[in-house]
Design an enzyme around this catalytic site. Sequence first.
Site, PDB file in Angstrom:
ATOM      1  NE  ARG A  82      -7.220   0.787  11.147  1.00  0.00           N
ATOM      2  CZ  ARG A  82      -5.236   0.629  11.207  1.00  0.00           C
ATOM      3  NH1 ARG A  82      -4.669   1.493  11.135  1.00  0.00           N
ATOM      4  NH2 ARG A  82      -5.564  -1.329  10.464  1.00  0.00           N
ATOM      5  CE  LYS A  94      -0.165   0.196   5.117  1.00  0.00           C
ATOM      6  NZ  LYS A  94      -1.197  -0.668   6.124  1.00  0.00           N
ATOM      7  CG  MET A 128       8.225  24.342  -1.449  1.00  0.00           C
ATOM      8  SD  MET A 128       7.131  24.797  -2.602  1.00  0.00           S
ATOM      9  CE  MET A 128       6.261  25.852  -1.555  1.00  0.00           C
ATOM     10  CE1 TYR A 183      11.496  32.335   2.386  1.00  0.00           C
ATOM     11  CE2 TYR A 183      12.120  29.946   1.829  1.00  0.00           C
ATOM     12  CZ  TYR A 183      11.740  31.386   1.229  1.00  0.00           C
ATOM     13  OH  TYR A 183      11.157  31.004   0.186  1.00  0.00           O
TER      14      TYR A 183
HETATM   15  C1  LIG Z   1      -0.499  -1.505   7.036  1.00  0.00           C
HETATM   16  C2  LIG Z   1      -1.435  -3.338   7.884  1.00  0.00           C
HETATM   17  C3  LIG Z   1      -0.421  -4.041   7.515  1.00  0.00           C
HETATM   18  C4  LIG Z   1       1.649  -3.516   7.307  1.00  0.00           C
HETATM   19  O1  LIG Z   1       2.333  -3.399   8.251  1.00  0.00           O
HETATM   20  P1  LIG Z   1       3.267  -3.662   8.690  1.00  0.00           P
HETATM   21  O2  LIG Z   1       2.898  -3.155  10.342  1.00  0.00           O
HETATM   22  O3  LIG Z   1       4.286  -2.358   7.891  1.00  0.00           O
HETATM   23  O4  LIG Z   1       3.300  -5.170   8.399  1.00  0.00           O
HETATM   24  C5  LIG Z   1      -1.058  -5.269   7.932  1.00  0.00           C
HETATM   25  N1  LIG Z   1      -1.953  -5.644   7.865  1.00  0.00           N
HETATM   26  C6  LIG Z   1      -3.385  -4.317   7.604  1.00  0.00           C
HETATM   27  C7  LIG Z   1      -4.693  -4.269   8.555  1.00  0.00           C
HETATM   28  C8  LIG Z   1      -2.586  -3.329   7.780  1.00  0.00           C
HETATM   29  O5  LIG Z   1      -2.948  -2.068   7.525  1.00  0.00           O
END
Ligand SMILES: *Cc1c(COP(=O)(O)O)cnc(C)c1O
Length: 367
Positions: free
Chosen positions: A136, A40, A310, A263
């Site tokens: 969550r 992701k 920046m 700055y």
């Molecule tokens: C991001 C995520 C992971 C991976 O987490 P890491 O700590 O990077 O291994 C696994 N499961 C879920 C549900 C996540 O959101």
Amino acid sequence: MISSLHRPTVATVDLKAIQNNIKAVQTHIPQGTKTYAVVKANAYGHGAVAVANAISQEVDAYCVSNLDEALELRQAGIKKEILILGVVLASELPLVIENQITITVASQEWLNAAQAYFSDLSRLHVHLKVDSGMGRIGVRSLAEADQLIANMLKANIQVDGIFTHFATADEADTEKFQAQLTFFTELVNGLTYKPALVHASNSATSIWHSETIFNAVRLGIVIYGLNPSGSKLALPYPLEEALTLSSRLVHVKAIHAGDTVGYGATYTAKADEFVGTIPIGYADGWTRDLQDFSVLIDGQFCQIIGRVSMDQITVRLPKAYPIGEKVTLIGKDGDKEITATDLANKKGTINYEVLCLLSDRIPRKYH
Ligand SMILES: *Cc1c(COP(=O)(O)O)cnc(C)c1O
């Protein structure tokens, strides 16, 4: 955003290191465990397509956070299973089914919406999310899980898996972790219909609690070679950091006592000194709180002086280096090293965030 290819600032990703990190974890967990690589957020800033392609031999499937990330992989020709970890809009299900993407179902209310939109969900593949204490998404009781699975089976949905996520697997205190594990284990054992895939292990759980693996792991930060706890807990075996960030000096000058830099004129030279300018700034994810942090030049730490702009930062040099001198912002130079965890400690955040913040303006190169 357009990548700035004609600037010396570049993130170099060692794909072999990512392969090696996956193999390292796999040798420490039970054989036959299914490996999901979590790619992701553009593979935590490393480049999702390049990483996914490079590790196709090492992993069984991929996890992403949303539908667009899944489609990016499919459009790049990735054929293996892709599981979306977040909640997908029910209205987007045709795109999900057409691209054979597996999604997370987290509530009966979501299923109701999906069934209101579409009558045939028989080609939809899902994993049910259990909220065992993360707070969550997910169902929060055995009764809820049992009912939701039954309703999905009735709708001919393919219920391939069930999973949960730990809130504190990277901490020394395991009380909350144990409570979540017990809750999830009892829930799974009590199910009327138990899906084939059961998983709970993110990186921290996979390396520090390998006894708790059900039959799959979701490996994120460890595959990129970083410690999920930052510097709190020691890694049980070594990993290789896959990403290095480098640039070059584009301007070098001598300044005199009393001259200011940047700055707000927050830095005033106390003596005559040399200052180098590097083309990276907060728009690249090199954020303003990195003022006073260091970079590596010629095997030495050189302090960032004045504000982070920046697009540029300024560093104090021990001597007048030529324009084009190499600068290491994350990585090794000689016997010195700056890690993403070092940056996180300076910024008061976690290494995950440091990597994800590296913007698309920085080109990613691979070897
Ligand atoms: C991001 C995520 C992971 C991976 O987490 P890491 O700590 O990077 O291994 C696994 N499961 C879920 C549900 C996540 O959101």
